[in-house]
Each structure stands twice: as C-alpha cells, then as structure tokens.
Design a protein around this motif. Structure first.
Motif, PDB file in Angstrom:
ATOM      1  N   PHE A  39     -44.451  -8.841  -6.253  1.00  0.00           N
ATOM      2  CA  PHE A  39     -43.732  -9.636  -5.239  1.00  0.00           C
ATOM      3  C   PHE A  39     -42.170  -8.864  -4.804  1.00  0.00           C
ATOM      4  O   PHE A  39     -41.925  -8.699  -3.698  1.00  0.00           O
ATOM      5  CB  PHE A  39     -43.386 -11.059  -5.374  1.00  0.00           C
ATOM      6  N   ILE A  40     -41.700  -8.136  -5.714  1.00  0.00           N
ATOM      7  CA  ILE A  40     -40.492  -7.351  -5.574  1.00  0.00           C
ATOM      8  C   ILE A  40     -40.939  -6.128  -4.718  1.00  0.00           C
ATOM      9  O   ILE A  40     -40.227  -5.976  -3.655  1.00  0.00           O
ATOM     10  CB  ILE A  40     -39.990  -7.086  -7.054  1.00  0.00           C
ATOM     11  N   ALA A  41     -41.978  -5.441  -5.068  1.00  0.00           N
ATOM     12  CA  ALA A  41     -42.352  -4.332  -4.108  1.00  0.00           C
ATOM     13  C   ALA A  41     -42.514  -4.756  -2.623  1.00  0.00           C
ATOM     14  O   ALA A  41     -42.127  -3.894  -1.858  1.00  0.00           O
ATOM     15  CB  ALA A  41     -43.447  -3.667  -4.746  1.00  0.00           C
ATOM     16  N   THR A  73     -32.350   0.690  -8.086  1.00  0.00           N
ATOM     17  CA  THR A  73     -32.514  -0.006  -9.314  1.00  0.00           C
ATOM     18  C   THR A  73     -31.977  -1.378  -9.320  1.00  0.00           C
ATOM     19  O   THR A  73     -32.246  -2.414 -10.286  1.00  0.00           O
ATOM     20  CB  THR A  73     -31.795   0.730 -10.476  1.00  0.00           C
ATOM     21  N   LYS A  74     -31.182  -1.779  -8.212  1.00  0.00           N
ATOM     22  CA  LYS A  74     -30.564  -3.260  -8.152  1.00  0.00           C
ATOM     23  C   LYS A  74     -31.817  -4.176  -7.192  1.00  0.00           C
ATOM     24  O   LYS A  74     -31.439  -5.216  -7.257  1.00  0.00           O
ATOM     25  CB  LYS A  74     -29.221  -3.308  -7.340  1.00  0.00           C
ATOM     26  N   VAL A  75     -32.412  -3.559  -6.657  1.00  0.00           N
ATOM     27  CA  VAL A  75     -33.472  -4.437  -5.874  1.00  0.00           C
ATOM     28  C   VAL A  75     -34.182  -5.437  -6.698  1.00  0.00           C
ATOM     29  O   VAL A  75     -34.030  -6.822  -6.257  1.00  0.00           O
ATOM     30  CB  VAL A  75     -34.497  -3.359  -5.134  1.00  0.00           C
ATOM     31  N   SER A  76     -34.656  -5.071  -7.851  1.00  0.00           N
ATOM     32  CA  SER A  76     -35.408  -6.088  -8.709  1.00  0.00           C
ATOM     33  C   SER A  76     -34.483  -7.532  -9.031  1.00  0.00           C
ATOM     34  O   SER A  76     -34.714  -8.518  -9.059  1.00  0.00           O
ATOM     35  CB  SER A  76     -35.979  -5.537  -9.846  1.00  0.00           C
ATOM     36  N   LEU A 631     -46.600  -0.953 -12.106  1.00  0.00           N
ATOM     37  CA  LEU A 631     -46.710   0.427 -11.494  1.00  0.00           C
ATOM     38  C   LEU A 631     -46.439   0.495 -10.165  1.00  0.00           C
ATOM     39  O   LEU A 631     -45.669   1.360  -9.580  1.00  0.00           O
ATOM     40  CB  LEU A 631     -47.908   0.941 -11.704  1.00  0.00           C
ATOM     41  N   TRP A 632     -46.805  -0.501  -9.605  1.00  0.00           N
ATOM     42  CA  TRP A 632     -46.595  -0.800  -7.844  1.00  0.00           C
ATOM     43  C   TRP A 632     -45.070  -0.780  -7.845  1.00  0.00           C
ATOM     44  O   TRP A 632     -44.540  -0.068  -6.906  1.00  0.00           O
ATOM     45  CB  TRP A 632     -47.257  -2.167  -7.321  1.00  0.00           C
ATOM     46  N   TYR A 633     -44.508  -1.740  -8.809  1.00  0.00           N
ATOM     47  CA  TYR A 633     -43.042  -1.809  -8.480  1.00  0.00           C
ATOM     48  C   TYR A 633     -42.389  -0.640  -8.703  1.00  0.00           C
ATOM     49  O   TYR A 633     -41.375  -0.059  -7.912  1.00  0.00           O
ATOM     50  CB  TYR A 633     -42.326  -2.743  -9.620  1.00  0.00           C
ATOM     51  N   GLU A 638     -38.445   2.038  -6.944  1.00  0.00           N
ATOM     52  CA  GLU A 638     -37.890   3.090  -7.658  1.00  0.00           C
ATOM     53  C   GLU A 638     -38.354   4.450  -7.099  1.00  0.00           C
ATOM     54  O   GLU A 638     -37.763   5.516  -7.707  1.00  0.00           O
ATOM     55  CB  GLU A 638     -37.779   2.917  -9.009  1.00  0.00           C
ATOM     56  N   GLY A 639     -39.449   4.584  -6.572  1.00  0.00           N
ATOM     57  CA  GLY A 639     -39.988   5.906  -6.398  1.00  0.00           C
ATOM     58  C   GLY A 639     -40.364   6.731  -7.548  1.00  0.00           C
ATOM     59  O   GLY A 639     -40.246   8.030  -7.354  1.00  0.00           O
ATOM     60  N   ILE A 640     -40.846   6.345  -8.671  1.00  0.00           N
ATOM     61  CA  ILE A 640     -41.269   7.078  -9.614  1.00  0.00           C
ATOM     62  C   ILE A 640     -42.648   7.524  -9.548  1.00  0.00           C
ATOM     63  O   ILE A 640     -43.411   6.691  -9.306  1.00  0.00           O
ATOM     64  CB  ILE A 640     -41.303   6.134 -11.051  1.00  0.00           C
ATOM     65  N   ARG A 641     -42.842   8.762  -9.793  1.00  0.00           N
ATOM     66  CA  ARG A 641     -43.992   9.185 -10.026  1.00  0.00           C
ATOM     67  C   ARG A 641     -45.234   8.812  -8.735  1.00  0.00           C
ATOM     68  O   ARG A 641     -46.266   8.283  -8.959  1.00  0.00           O
ATOM     69  CB  ARG A 641     -44.707   9.236 -11.226  1.00  0.00           C
TER      70      ARG A 641
END
Length: 997
Positions: A39-41, A73-76, A631-633, A638-641
């Motif tokens: 939901f956050i993503a 990092t503040k989105v969540s 992982l989706w989040y 956060e654009g991780i990997r």
C-alpha cells in the motif's frame, strides 16, 4: 461560562489530540509486514495493488507522501500517519456521536427529536462530555483499532468512513424538519461512495442509518414498518455491492463486447455508448423528479449520483494500469479486466447460502462466464471460467463445512465431530458456525478488546483474570501483548447497553443493528475456513466501535446509580467521569508496550538484507505477502537494489504477471522467458501433468521448452472425454547441458568451487504436475544461459525448488542456482540446502546486513516479526559451522558472537534454530553459553508442553510441534558434545509428550 456547544467542540478536539499523540508516538516508522509495504509503494507512485484495490486510500496516501519533499525514507511514516489521523478523526466523530445520544438521555429527550435548542446545565454538560470522553478513548485504546491506527492499512480509514456517516445521520436527524435537510443525506451518499474506494465494510452501516431515517420520518413506527425498513436498507446494500460496484462495469463490458463484435466499431465504442445511455437515464430520473415534484425521488437520484462521484476514485485503476506500471496486479487496463479485478476473481469464492459440503464430489464441470481478450479488431473468448456442478444431495443450506482441503479437514475436526466420507449434519454445520466462526473468530476478538488478551501467539484466548502468568509458557506469560482489562470495559458497556435500552429503546436498537451488521453479519458473509494465516480481528472494528458507544453511555448509568448518594449534578458527573476514565486509562497502560512500534525496522531490514544477498542484475523468486511486499516497498519507495527483479512465484501462475516480467523495470532487464503469450495465457499450460513414457529416461530442459513452445504433439495427452488435450512431461528426470568453458570464463563460480562445475545439471522433479510457475523457472534456466544470477529466497517453500537443491549456493538470505554440484548434499534430506559461500556469507552477515532494534528488549516483536530473526540465526549457525569445518575458528567465533549480540535472548527469545550453535560454541570454547542455551530452552519447552498438553492442545499444534522439534535439536546437540545428562533430559521430555501427542 462556555456554552455546551463550545464545550462539546473543545473537549472533542482535546480527545482527538490525545488519540493523535498516542498514535504518532507509537507509529511504525517504516513499512510493516503483510499488505502495508504494498500500500505504501502503490500510494507513493499510484500503482495498482491487489484486488479490489483501495483507490481513495491510495490518492490520499499520495498526497501525504508529497510532504516528504523528496526524502523517500519519510514516505512510509507519512502514509502511516494517514492511518493515524484517520483513526484519531474516527475517535473525534465517535465522541460527538456519544455526546449527541447522551444529551438526549441526560435531558430526558429519548427518541429522535431536535434538541439543538436545549442547553444543559454545567453538571449535565460535564456528565455528557464525560460519557463521550470515556467511550471515545476506550475505543481509541482498544486492541484491534490501535493496531490498525499505526500502519498503512485501509481499516483505519474504513472506520473513519463508518464514524462519519453515523455522525452525519445523527446531524440530519436533528435537522430533518428543515427545508434543505436532505443535503445531509446527499453528503452521506458521497461519503459512502468514497468509502467504496477504501473498503466495503462501511456499507454495513446502511441498515442502522435506514432506521434513523424511518424513526425520524414516521410518527408512529410499527413492527411491519421496521421489517420493511430492514428489507429496503438491506436491498440498498445489495444494490451497491452487486449493482453499482461490479454491476455497472459488467454492463459496460457487455456493451463493449456487443458493439465491437457485432457492429465492428473501434475499441471503447461500446463503453462510450453505455456512458451516453447511462447519463441519459440519470437525466430522465431527475426530470421525472421535477415533473412529479417528488422530493424523495430527487433525493434518491442525487444520492445515487454522489455515490457514483465518490466511487469514481476507481477510475484511477484502469488509468494507471494502462501505463503498465511496475506493480500492476491483474493488469485491469480495460473495462473487461477491470470487472474481474473488482470481483476479486483470482481469489475464488466460498458458498454462502447454499452449496456443497466438504465430502461433495463434482459430477460435472460447466463453462461459466467467459473471459475476453482483444485479438485483432475484436474481443475473443480466452477461456470460460469452470463451474463445478454437485449433486443436490451433496449440498446444504448455509454450508459452513465446505472445504475439502486436507488441512481444513484436519482443523474442522478440532471443532466438530465429523468423519471423512460422511455428510455432515446441519447440527454439525451450525456447531462449526457457532463455535468457530462466531465464537472463536468474532467473540474471542471482541473480548480481546474489552476483556483482555492472553498473548500474541495465534489462537490466543481471552484473559478474564488478573493476568498472573504462573504455569504459563514464558512466551505467553511475558508477552507485552498479554493485556488484562479485568473485563471493566465490557462491564461498563453492558451497563450502558441496558441503560440505553431502558431509556431510549429506539436508539439502542439502532446501535445494536450497527453492532450486529458490522460483527456477526460479517461472520456469515466471510464463511471463514477453520484456519487462517494470521488473526483477522481487524475485520470487526465496526462492532467494537458500536460497543464503545455503550461504554460511553455506561457513565450515564453510573450517574443514575449514584443519584441518591451524590446529590449535586456537578459532583456526581465529576465522580462518574473519573471512575469511567479508569477504563481507558487501564487500556492505554496495558496496551502501550505491545502497540508501540516506534523503533521497529525489522520488516524493511529483512527486505534490504534479502535484496543485498543477490548479485547484480539478479532474478529473485519469492513467496507471497510477507516475503514480497517489503521488497516492493524497498525498491519502489527507497530505490534499493532496483537491478534485482523480484518474481513472485504464486503470481507466475498468471499470464498478466508473466507479461509484466517480460518488460523492463528500472535497472532490471526483462526476464529471459522464451515462451510467447499463447503458450502461457490463462487456460493454457496452467499445469502439465506427469504422463510417464518408459522410453524417455530423461529430458533436456532446452529441448523440453522448445516442445512446449511448439505445442508439440509429443507432449500432448487427452483428458476428460478425450476431446481436449494438454501438454505433459514424460519423465521426472531433467537435465541441463552446461557449456563449462563459458561458465568458467564468466567467473560466476568462486575459486573453491571450480572443481565442482558439472558438464550437465541433473535433477528430479518430484511433483505429479508442473504448474505454470515451475514452467517459467525451467524456461529461465534454459534461456538465461547463466547471463543473470538466479536466486530463490530461503523462505520459499521447498516444494517449489523443483529438486534443484543440489545446485544451490547460500550467499545470505537467498539460494543461488549454479552449475556446480554441492558435494555435501544428501538427497535423502540428511543435509542442509545450499553450499555455503563462506566469504560472501561472511561479508553479508557481518558487514552489509542491518539488524536494527533486534537487540533492544524494549521493542515488542510479535509472531510475524520473530520469523525473520529465526531465519537470520539459521544462516549465522550454518556459516559458523562451515567456517569451523574449514578450520577458521577465529571467524567462526566472530560470527557466533555477532549473532548473539544483534539478537540476544532478552530481545529475541531463543528459537528452534538456536540449538544448531551448540557444537560450534563448544568448538570455540563457549561451553558456558552452550549450557545456558540448552538449560534455558529445555526449561521453556518443559513448561510450555506441560501447559499446552492440558489447555486447548488442538489449537496450538504449531507451538506444540515447535517445542518438540526444539527438544529433539537440543537432545541431538547435547549428544554431539557428549553431554549425556542434558541430552537425556531433553529426549525424555520429547518422548513423554510425543507419545502423549
């Protein structure tokens, strides 16, 4: 002195501030498990989540995420804050609902009348406001509602919608005689429309609203009128659920297919024609209301239109889907796929009023509704959804015992005495409804909120007493989720219920309807199976909301009881308000530690650690929700990997998801899948059965996939009446030839494994059928040619590994498939899966991985949060063993020390994997720690097994089995180090309770 109105507003906002502060202080700082990461993503980038979506929530979540001003990092935190504010506004509206009802009682104006002109005395005002404060705060600190308030889920906003429509209806009731009062009804319709884009639970408030309308508009209500009101309001619910939500898009889809296929018009022409006709009908409806001068018809038409305006938030789903975003579940880009999305067809359905019982065997299969896809300039039928037919004698009314899943059958027997092969009686059927579905899955949850909760272990019961943990398993006795309310909220609410019935029966009936429809009615509709992957208490927040009204009115009942003792209205109001505040005070003090998530980072850290286990540009196969949504989040927000392509195995059984995997996503190139859509479209190659051909001893994966792509007759077998055929596989033995020179040159093998390189990989598929997801895995192995690293998450079910374990290399939290055979692998299951890549594992576990907060005993980790630390410990233990086997005692000790430093027992209690460390601890000279582990775990197991063996043993299968396995591990470890005393104690306990089991 302030007027009552200003005091009511002031105290209401003060209650709102208390609730807001509570939720913000206990808010999860990142994406928690289950659906929150998704939901956050999807809020952050307006993506398409799992059906049926929550577009209103996503749009508001997107607005909140903009306040991050680029700090991802503040989105969540911001999207979680949306739930927190939704919850505190719910508390605010609940306060005003209680004060509106309480004012009528205090001023002796029961029933539904306009009391705005009446001004209570100060003492009366204090009593009314005290009732509102106690009831609203009791709900604010209730277990299920607080849980929903601190994470990015839809249930907090759904509760807000319920609170708003009830409050608006009571506002209308006070203004019903005004000329423009119907505007309140139109506003309610708009809120209901918006709530459809959050969750459908809000619709269940409509019957209660219907009775408010009926009682206000009827001078002399009758029983017959009440029945008619109930029927009409239930029909309205049904019309919205079946008529507006899926019905209108379904009708639009029928127009689309008809006009395109019959008249050869361009795509979307039928949809446009439908919209023109539909708008025309709405215009005719308004015209009739004006011609007939019908206020009722005009209000109904306005309400219908405003429901549609609120419902229009769903337009975001096909609009965003048409842009093919990275998360695009079901790909609902046109009206036909959108209907399937709304109906949640991918989840199947359950019989509700009439259907088969669990022993029923289908006697026929018929073609159900067609699924259309575009082909050329027409719509063609891709498949007909199968509909199983059952004999009439195998069906029953209100089927509750309906599932033939072996796990479900096993769990049915815990509640009712049934036998396989014997049709259950209606008595057994209703017994399961009352004992499990109503008792265990509703009343237990309800009592958690207002009586007390035993702990956080799934199936935990109600805590009626003081909460003394003597004799309980430590995991239960010491759990922060063990909350004792001494049933005070329940008692106050029951007192308020009887007071309300006696003083204002009509309004009590309305609140009771709200309780029933948002509680027991949901039980009937859901028809829950006998076991769930997690607790479902969040579903019934509406019922606890309704009961909180009575908790507030219980303060008025206390005042009446003290009327002869305390004569002064003001003093009496102060005394009962103070007494009443004990209830929410007790609830907040008991619930704070287990609802406080302010320092929990386990979910996002587990996602980052899994992604960082993979080499660049990797393909990572994962399980479902908890494996994937974090992982989706991590990737989307956060654009991780983003070079790692996450492929969800359960979704790979669908054509729309495979299509998505064949497109680029951020830094990840399309997956190397050779199959074209015609080879994997729904209804094609959904599964390939094993049809043994003795002349085929083994099959080359590359050649096999070529035959699949050609739909070769060599693989075809007939089924059913012989008129249909499907592809099969002729042998369980597969092999993949390896270009050893190219692999050696590529450098994908560590230096210590080059001698293990094989000229061909050989494995055996143990399944009797290959699902589409497994076919995709074979295709990638055949097509990839080792250009991209391929991984399985270590939490994937081993049945999905397809027998590839001899070629696994463990590099962190994931297994990499390599053309090198593990010399230690035991096909009989005597060894762990995956060759340990020591240097990679050491670097990941000791340097790269994050374990934030897992060493803090003040952070509460529930069952879901403890699963990943257990997985970490397993990997630490395996690395330590591998290092010791290679003679590297120094690094082995470092690994062990690191594990118990970042995850000490005081923060993350010892689990099943910890006994693996015992031989390693002895090898590095840590006998004292090894003894402490064995003694601690044996003692805990002894205490727990003694409890579970005499208390609801059937409900705690998993706990019982886990402790038995732990004793077995301790016994084996103790024997391995020569500690016969501790080994004997563990084995004796194991045998004692295993035999009893």
């Amino acid at each position: 002195m302030r007027s009552y109105k200003s005091l009511n507003n002031l105290v209401g906002w003060l209650v709102f501030a208390i609730a807001t502060a509570t939720y913000l202080l206990t808010l999860e700082p990142t994406a928690s498990f289950w659906d929150c990461g998704e939901f956050i993503a999807c809020s952050y980038k307006l993506l398409v989540p799992h059906p049926p979506g929550a577009p209103t929530f996503l749009l508001l979540g997107r607005l909140f995420s903009l306040l991050s001003f680029g700090d991802v990092t503040k989105v969540s935190v911001l999207v979680n804050t949306l739930s927190a504010l939704s919850s505190s506004f719910t508390v605010l509206f609940l306060f005003w609902i209680i004060t509106m009802l309480a004012k009528k009682l205090v001023l002796n104006r029961p029933g539904l009348h306009d009391d705005r002109g009446l001004e209570p005395t100060f003492g009366q005002s204090l009593l009314i406001l005290g009732a509102g404060t106690v009831g609203a705060l009791a709900y604010a600190f209730s277990d299920s509602f607080w849980f929903n308030a601190v994470e990015a889920e839809v249930y907090a906003m759904s509760s807000l919608c319920t609170a708003v429509v009830v409050w608006l209806m009571l506002k209308w009731e006070n203004r019903a005689d005004e000329a423009d009062s119907d505007r309140w009804l139109v506003l309610i319709a708009y809120v209901i429309g918006l709530s459809i884009g959050v969750h459908l639970l809000n619709l269940l408030a409509i019957p209660a609203l219907g009775f408010i309308y009926y009682y206000r508009r009827t001078q002399n209500p009758t029983t017959v009128g009440g029945i008619i009101t109930l029927v009409v309001s239930s029909i309205i619910v049904g019309l919205i659920l079946a008529g507006i939500i899926p019905g209108l898009p379904t009708l639009a889809g029928a127009f689309e297919v008809f006009f395109i296929n019959t008249f050869g018009l361009p795509f979307s022409s039928g949809l446009i024609i439908f919209l023109v006709l539909f708008v025309g009908l709405i215009w005719l409806g308004f015209r009739q209301s004006f011609k007939r001068r019908s206020r009722l018809l005009n209000t109904a038409m306005l309400s219908f239109v405003f429901i549609l305006i609120g419902y229009s938030s769903y337009l975001i789903v096909p609009i965003r889907s048409s842009y093919h975003p990275t998360i695009n579940e079901n790909d609902p880009e046109d009206v036909l796929s959108f209907v399937s999305y709304l109906k949640r067809e991918q989840y199947g359905d359950r019989p509700l009023l009439y259907g088969p019982q669990f022993n029923a065997q289908p006697i026929a299969q018929e073609d159900g509704a067609p699924r259309y896809v575009r082909q050329g300039d027409k719509y063609v039928v891709a498949e007909y959804r199968p509909v199983l037919q059952y004999a009439a004698e195998d069906k029953m009314l209100l089927p509750r015992l309906y599932s033939n899943d072996p796990l479900h059958l096993y769990n049915y027997k815990k509640w009712v005495d049934i036998q396989e092969g014997v049709k259950p009686t209606m008595g057994q059927n209703l017994a399961f409804l009352t004992k499990y579905q109503m008792g265990h899955m509703f009343w237990r949850y309800f009592m958690w909120n207002y009586v007390g909760r035993e702990g956080d272990i799934q199936q935990s019961g109600i805590l009626w007493g003081s909460g003394n943990g003597a004799g309980l398993p430590e995991r239960v006795a010491d759990s922060p989720a063990r909350n004792a309310f001494f049933a005070l909220p329940l008692l106050l609410g029951v007192l308020g219920l009887f007071f309300h019935i006696r003083r204002d029966g009509r309004n009590a009936f309305i609140v009771g309807l709200l309780f029933l429809f948002t509680g027991l009615a949901i039980v009937l509709y859901l028809n829950q199976p006998p076991i769930e992957p997690r607790e479902r208490d969040y579903t019934f927040a509406g019922a606890t909301f309704a009961f909180a009204i009575w908790i507030g009115l219980g303060v008025l009942a206390l005042a009446e009881l003290l009327e002869k003792v305390v004569k002064s209205d003001t003093a009496r109001a102060g005394v009962v308000s103070a007494l009443g505040l004990v209830v929410p005070g007790l609830m907040v003090t008991q619930g704070w530690d287990d609802h406080n998530r302010s320092d929990r980072y386990n979910s996002i850290d587990s996602a980052k650690n899994l992604l960082n286990s993979c080499a660049p540009n990797a393909i990572l196969f994962t399980n479902g929700d908890n494996d994937t949504f974090p992982l989706w989040y991590a990737q989307e927000v956060e654009g991780i990997r983003t070079d790692v392509r996450v492929a969800v195995l359960s979704y790979l059984n669908t054509d729309w998801y495979i299509d998505q995997m064949k497109r680029r996503a951020y830094k990840s190139q399309p997956l190397p899948i050779s199959m074209q859509n015609g080879n994997y479209k729904q209804g094609t190659n959904d599964y390939l059965p094993y049809a043994e051909n003795p002349s085929v001893k083994e099959v080359n994966v590359k050649e096999f996939m070529q035959l699949v792509n050609q739909n070769s007759p060599l693989l075809q077998v007939s089924y059913g009446d012989g008129s249909k055929s499907l592809l099969s596989f002729p042998t369980r033995n597969f092999f993949l030839p390896i270009d050893t020179a190219a692999v050696a040159k590529s450098g994908i093998l560590p230096a210590d494994r080059r001698k293990q390189l094989v000229p061909r990989m050989e494995w055996q598929v143990g399944k009797s059928a290959i699902e589409k997801k497994s076919l995709v895995i074979l295709d990638i192995l055949a097509t990839n040619n080792w250009q991209r690293p391929v991984y399985f998450s270590s939490t994937v079910d081993s049945r999905d590994f397809m027998g590839l374990q001899p070629y696994f290399q463990l590099e962190g939290m994931a297994y990499r498939i390599l053309p090198a055979k593990d010399p230690n692998f035991d096909p009989k299951g005597g060894s762990e899966e995956g060759y340990i890549a020591q240097n990679l594992m050491y670097d990941n576990l000791m340097q790269k991985f994050a374990f934030r907060g897992l060493d803090n005993p003040n952070i509460f980790y529930d069952e879901n949060n403890l699963r990943f630390p257990a997985n970490y410990r397993d990997k630490f233990a395996r690395l330590a063993d591998a290092l010791l086997a290679s003679g590297d005692k120094v690094r082995a000790k470092q690994v062990i020390d690191k594990c118990f430093t970042v995850m000490p027992d005081k923060a993350v209690p010892y689990d099943y994997y910890v006994p693996q460390f015992i031989p390693a601890l002895i090898a590095v000279g840590e006998r004292e720690r090894a003894n402490e582990i064995m003694d601690t775990m044996t003692g805990r197991a002894e205490r727990a097994l003694a409890y579970y063996s005499t208390h609801n043993q059937a409900l705690f299968d998993q706990e019982f089995q886990t402790y038995l396995l732990g004793l077995n591990s301790i016994g084996r470890a103790a024997e391995a180090i020569g500690d016969q005393k501790r080994a004997g104690r563990a084995i004796t306990l194991l045998q004692q309770y295993y035999q009893q089991r």
